[in-house]
Motif scaffolding. Structure first.
Motif, PDB file in Angstrom:
ATOM      1  N   LYS A  56       0.835  -1.098   0.007  1.00  0.00           N
ATOM      2  CA  LYS A  56       0.055   0.084  -0.020  1.00  0.00           C
ATOM      3  C   LYS A  56       0.860   1.277   0.147  1.00  0.00           C
ATOM      4  CE  LYS A  56      -1.922  -1.416   3.557  1.00  0.00           C
ATOM      5  NZ  LYS A  56      -2.911  -1.348   4.935  1.00  0.00           N
ATOM      6  N   GLY A  57       2.133   1.169   0.340  1.00  0.00           N
ATOM      7  CA  GLY A  57       2.860   2.142   0.306  1.00  0.00           C
ATOM      8  C   GLY A  57       2.877   3.200   1.565  1.00  0.00           C
ATOM      9  N   GLU A  58       2.584   2.761   2.586  1.00  0.00           N
ATOM     10  CA  GLU A  58       2.206   3.485   3.818  1.00  0.00           C
ATOM     11  C   GLU A  58       3.180   3.393   4.988  1.00  0.00           C
ATOM     12  OE1 GLU A  58      -2.449   4.091   3.435  1.00  0.00           O
ATOM     13  OE2 GLU A  58      -1.901   2.200   4.719  1.00  0.00           O
ATOM     14  N   ASP A  59       4.210   2.515   4.745  1.00  0.00           N
ATOM     15  CA  ASP A  59       5.526   2.206   5.727  1.00  0.00           C
ATOM     16  C   ASP A  59       6.468   3.196   5.494  1.00  0.00           C
ATOM     17  OD1 ASP A  59       4.220   0.131   7.010  1.00  0.00           O
ATOM     18  OD2 ASP A  59       5.850  -1.164   6.582  1.00  0.00           O
ATOM     19  N   TYR A  60       6.846   3.930   6.190  1.00  0.00           N
ATOM     20  CA  TYR A  60       8.165   4.680   6.126  1.00  0.00           C
ATOM     21  C   TYR A  60       9.167   4.365   7.352  1.00  0.00           C
ATOM     22  CZ  TYR A  60       5.682   7.646   2.848  1.00  0.00           C
ATOM     23  OH  TYR A  60       5.067   7.889   1.636  1.00  0.00           O
ATOM     24  N   PHE A  61      10.477   4.692   7.249  1.00  0.00           N
ATOM     25  CA  PHE A  61      11.461   4.436   8.039  1.00  0.00           C
ATOM     26  C   PHE A  61      12.189   5.742   8.205  1.00  0.00           C
ATOM     27  CE2 PHE A  61      13.131   2.911   3.874  1.00  0.00           C
ATOM     28  CZ  PHE A  61      14.351   3.105   4.094  1.00  0.00           C
ATOM     29  N   GLY A  86       2.080   3.722   8.493  1.00  0.00           N
ATOM     30  CA  GLY A  86       0.755   4.566   8.452  1.00  0.00           C
ATOM     31  C   GLY A  86      -0.556   3.756   7.959  1.00  0.00           C
ATOM     32  N   HIS A  87      -1.832   4.206   8.320  1.00  0.00           N
ATOM     33  CA  HIS A  87      -2.967   3.664   7.909  1.00  0.00           C
ATOM     34  C   HIS A  87      -3.887   4.905   7.468  1.00  0.00           C
ATOM     35  CE1 HIS A  87      -2.645   3.786  12.399  1.00  0.00           C
ATOM     36  NE2 HIS A  87      -3.863   4.355  12.026  1.00  0.00           N
ATOM     37  N   ASN A  88      -4.837   4.539   6.666  1.00  0.00           N
ATOM     38  CA  ASN A  88      -5.706   5.678   6.466  1.00  0.00           C
ATOM     39  C   ASN A  88      -4.956   6.728   5.601  1.00  0.00           C
ATOM     40  OD1 ASN A  88      -8.226   6.427   5.841  1.00  0.00           O
ATOM     41  ND2 ASN A  88      -8.455   7.615   7.951  1.00  0.00           N
ATOM     42  N   THR A 145      -0.661   6.639  12.279  1.00  0.00           N
ATOM     43  CA  THR A 145       0.477   5.830  12.243  1.00  0.00           C
ATOM     44  C   THR A 145       1.182   5.096  13.581  1.00  0.00           C
ATOM     45  OG1 THR A 145       2.982   5.850  11.260  1.00  0.00           O
ATOM     46  CG2 THR A 145       2.048   7.840  12.652  1.00  0.00           C
ATOM     47  N   THR A 146       1.548   3.981  13.343  1.00  0.00           N
ATOM     48  CA  THR A 146       2.129   3.363  14.413  1.00  0.00           C
ATOM     49  C   THR A 146       3.489   3.791  14.581  1.00  0.00           C
ATOM     50  OG1 THR A 146       3.177   1.579  13.338  1.00  0.00           O
ATOM     51  CG2 THR A 146       0.757   1.197  13.991  1.00  0.00           C
ATOM     52  N   VAL A 147       4.126   3.885  15.651  1.00  0.00           N
ATOM     53  CA  VAL A 147       5.565   4.356  15.865  1.00  0.00           C
ATOM     54  C   VAL A 147       6.368   3.473  16.482  1.00  0.00           C
ATOM     55  CG1 VAL A 147       7.123   6.396  16.531  1.00  0.00           C
ATOM     56  CG2 VAL A 147       4.716   6.779  15.524  1.00  0.00           C
ATOM     57  N   THR A 148       7.512   3.002  16.200  1.00  0.00           N
ATOM     58  CA  THR A 148       8.745   2.339  16.900  1.00  0.00           C
ATOM     59  C   THR A 148       9.911   3.320  16.730  1.00  0.00           C
ATOM     60  OG1 THR A 148       7.686   0.243  16.849  1.00  0.00           O
ATOM     61  CG2 THR A 148       9.845   0.276  17.448  1.00  0.00           C
ATOM     62  N   PHE A 149      10.358   3.837  17.876  1.00  0.00           N
ATOM     63  CA  PHE A 149      11.324   4.747  17.842  1.00  0.00           C
ATOM     64  C   PHE A 149      12.399   4.380  18.693  1.00  0.00           C
ATOM     65  CE2 PHE A 149      13.356   8.963  18.699  1.00  0.00           C
ATOM     66  CZ  PHE A 149      13.199   9.690  17.547  1.00  0.00           C
ATOM     67  N   ARG A 227      -3.290   2.409  20.619  1.00  0.00           N
ATOM     68  CA  ARG A 227      -2.533   3.688  20.740  1.00  0.00           C
ATOM     69  C   ARG A 227      -1.961   3.919  19.376  1.00  0.00           C
ATOM     70  NH1 ARG A 227       0.711   3.372  26.562  1.00  0.00           N
ATOM     71  NH2 ARG A 227      -0.677   2.023  27.565  1.00  0.00           N
ATOM     72  N   SER A 228      -1.891   5.228  18.975  1.00  0.00           N
ATOM     73  CA  SER A 228      -1.374   5.472  17.649  1.00  0.00           C
ATOM     74  C   SER A 228      -1.225   6.949  17.865  1.00  0.00           C
ATOM     75  CB  SER A 228      -2.309   5.322  16.641  1.00  0.00           C
ATOM     76  OG  SER A 228      -3.397   5.962  16.740  1.00  0.00           O
ATOM     77  N   ILE A 229      -0.560   7.634  16.614  1.00  0.00           N
ATOM     78  CA  ILE A 229      -0.562   9.055  16.556  1.00  0.00           C
ATOM     79  C   ILE A 229      -1.330   9.345  15.305  1.00  0.00           C
ATOM     80  CG2 ILE A 229       1.180  10.906  15.774  1.00  0.00           C
ATOM     81  CD1 ILE A 229       3.263   9.974  17.527  1.00  0.00           C
ATOM     82  N   GLY A 230      -2.196  10.236  15.610  1.00  0.00           N
ATOM     83  CA  GLY A 230      -3.194  10.931  14.621  1.00  0.00           C
ATOM     84  C   GLY A 230      -4.541  10.293  14.895  1.00  0.00           C
ATOM     85  N   ASP A 231      -5.155   9.665  13.803  1.00  0.00           N
ATOM     86  CA  ASP A 231      -6.500   8.869  13.975  1.00  0.00           C
ATOM     87  C   ASP A 231      -7.515  10.080  14.814  1.00  0.00           C
ATOM     88  OD1 ASP A 231      -6.042   6.482  12.837  1.00  0.00           O
ATOM     89  OD2 ASP A 231      -4.428   6.099  14.380  1.00  0.00           O
ATOM     90  N   MET A 232      -7.708  10.879  14.381  1.00  0.00           N
ATOM     91  CA  MET A 232      -8.585  12.045  15.127  1.00  0.00           C
ATOM     92  C   MET A 232     -10.182  11.587  14.871  1.00  0.00           C
ATOM     93  SD  MET A 232      -8.153  15.472  12.837  1.00  0.00           S
ATOM     94  CE  MET A 232      -9.272  16.163  14.049  1.00  0.00           C
ATOM     95  N   ASP A 233     -10.493  10.668  13.905  1.00  0.00           N
ATOM     96  CA  ASP A 233     -11.807  10.212  13.811  1.00  0.00           C
ATOM     97  C   ASP A 233     -12.213   9.128  14.506  1.00  0.00           C
ATOM     98  OD1 ASP A 233      -9.999   8.851  12.472  1.00  0.00           O
ATOM     99  OD2 ASP A 233     -11.494   8.074  10.724  1.00  0.00           O
ATOM    100  N   VAL A 234     -11.168   8.759  15.389  1.00  0.00           N
ATOM    101  CA  VAL A 234     -11.605   7.478  16.177  1.00  0.00           C
ATOM    102  C   VAL A 234     -12.008   8.156  17.538  1.00  0.00           C
ATOM    103  CG1 VAL A 234     -10.469   5.480  17.033  1.00  0.00           C
ATOM    104  CG2 VAL A 234     -10.009   5.990  15.016  1.00  0.00           C
TER     105      VAL A 234
END
Length: 443
Positions: A56-61, A86-88, A145-149, A227-234
């Motif tokens: 889907k092209g929604e992963d970044y690193f 990322g999602h959505n 997006t999920t985040v592992t930092f 838990r995530s960052i974003g997703d304000m519609d949830v």
């Protein structure tokens, strides 16, 4: 720019000024003895490999091996490695990749020693995650997006996560440990209870005839993560507060496998570690992706970082003898803990002497993550918000410890302090007010 859909390998190597002369291998027990006595040891070198396939092209690193605690001072260097699934849409993943590190660094007071900086890092990670979430939500976009930092400073590794990307540690002693916790509603009972207590509803997708299918999700929105960052519609009970774990490796070093759920839906932590042992980092990352595809096929974006923490030559150790079974005591030490019991720094050595656990905390309550010893005054004497770092007058600052009516028991004048916006965010995450819809979000 959207990430390439083809498999790609990126290798980064940093080295220290170490003696190139050959020296005899040092037994692991001897190195541990030096460490416990406080003997000086060299810094490790870092090698990183990356591989991935996009559906889907929604992963970044993020691979950033050249960070500095004090700009212009190479002796204060540290490295950062991260996965953003990322999602959505891709907006949240891109935003967090570009801004999270700066937000974390701005939350750490300047002029700290290295030991003080490492001690402040877990709290700064919480502030950075929450600030990134607030800033992105003001854009009015609904992606998440999920985040592992992961931050590596010498032999110390600090991992922070929201969502279901994962960081796995494979040590010289052969013990595989998860440095992160998966925030999936399906598997995490405590997170389900927290979401429902804060006003969310948890259930499966209903299809014709009332049949329930798929994983447990939070409604409205249908997100399967807690838990995530974003997703304000949830809803803001889906929080950006990360689980944080900090460990110190022995001089034997270790390997980190950081990957999106496209890997972990196909492979266990043990299988991923075993599939790439003995390979250099760049080939190891490719092998983990290959093994995941062989097991499950390309059903999701699949991204993997392999980071090797390598001892200098004078600290090289002889490889351990093959083990038939994992050490039971080590498994107990690194077994999963209750989310709400991770609130005290620990100081344990695993039975094979490989990892010292310095800190672990998984609470979703902001008041439990910032602490009362936060430096809450700026140089100008103004109160500084512990999350967004905005200075404010004493009349504007609201302590994170204050209750709704400033009761005596709530210690309303003890720091750290929050600005009005960050206090509203804290209340929303705890279910004390309705989540704002995109139409009423303010900038």
């Amino acid at each position: 720019m959207r990430k390439s859909s083809s498999a790609e390998v990126i290798t980064t190597t940093t080295t220290d000024n170490t003696n190139n002369m050959r020296s005899p291998l040092v037994p692991l027990a001897t190195l541990i003895g030096r460490e416990l006595r406080g003997d000086k040891v060299g810094k490790p070198s870092i090698r990183c490999g990356q591989a991935g396939l996009a559906k889907k092209g929604e992963d970044y690193f993020l691979i950033k091996p050249d960070c500095q605690r004090i700009p212009g001072n190479p002796s204060t260097s540290f490295s950062v490695y991260a996965i953003f699934d990322g999602h959505n849409g891709i907006s949240a993943a891109i935003f967090v990749k570009e801004n999270l590190l700066n937000h974390v660094m701005s939350a750490i007071p300047q002029e700290l020693s290295r030991e003080e900086w490492l001690k402040a890092l877990p709290r700064a990670l919480v502030a950075g995650f929450v600030k990134s979430d607030m800033e992105f939500q003001r854009k009015g976009e609904t992606s998440g997006t999920t985040v592992t930092f992961v931050v590596i400073d010498g032999w110390t590794v600090t991992a922070a996560c929201v969502g279901d990307s994962r960081c796995v540690l494979d040590t010289q002693g052969g013990v595989v440990s998860d440095l992160t916790v998966d925030h999936r509603l399906e598997e995490n009972v405590e997170e389900r209870e927290r979401v429902t207590a804060s006003g969310g509803e948890v259930g499966r997708l209903n299809v014709f005839g009332g049949t329930e299918v798929g994983p447990l999700r939070c409604w409205p929105g249908g997100l399967c993560l807690s838990r995530s960052i974003g997703d304000m519609d949830v809803g803001e009970y889906i929080v950006p507060i990360p689980h944080v774990k900090q460990v110190k490796l022995s001089n034997a070093g270790g390997r980190l496998i950081i990957a999106s759920d496209g890997i972990w839906d196909a492979l266990s932590s043990e299988t991923a570690a075993q599939s790439c042992r003995g390979l250099p980092a760049e080939l190891a990352a490719k092998m983990v992706v290959k093994e995941a595809l062989r097991s499950r096929g390309l059903k999701d974006d699949t991204t993997c970082l392999v980071v090797d923490i390598i001892p200098p030559p004078e600290n090289s150790v002889a490889p351990p003898e093959p083990k038939k079974k994992p050490n039971v005591l080590s498994s107990i030490i690194f077994g999963k803990k209750s989310q709400n019991s991770m609130n005290k720094p620990t100081n344990k050595l695993s039975s094979v002497g490989v990892v010292e656990e310095l800190f672990e905390e998984g609470s979703a309550m902001l008041i439990e993550r910032l602490g009362k010893d936060f430096p809450w005054k700026s140089n100008s004497g103004l109160l500084r918000c512990a999350v967004c770092q905005v200075d404010q007058t004493p009349s504007e600052g609201i302590t994170v410890n204050s209750g709704p009516f400033f009761s005596a028991a709530s210690s309303p004048w003890e720091g750290p302090f929050l600005c009005t916006n960050c206090r509203k965010k804290k209340d929303a995450m705890e279910g004390k007010r309705p989540s704002q819809s995109p139409a009423v979000m303010t900038t």
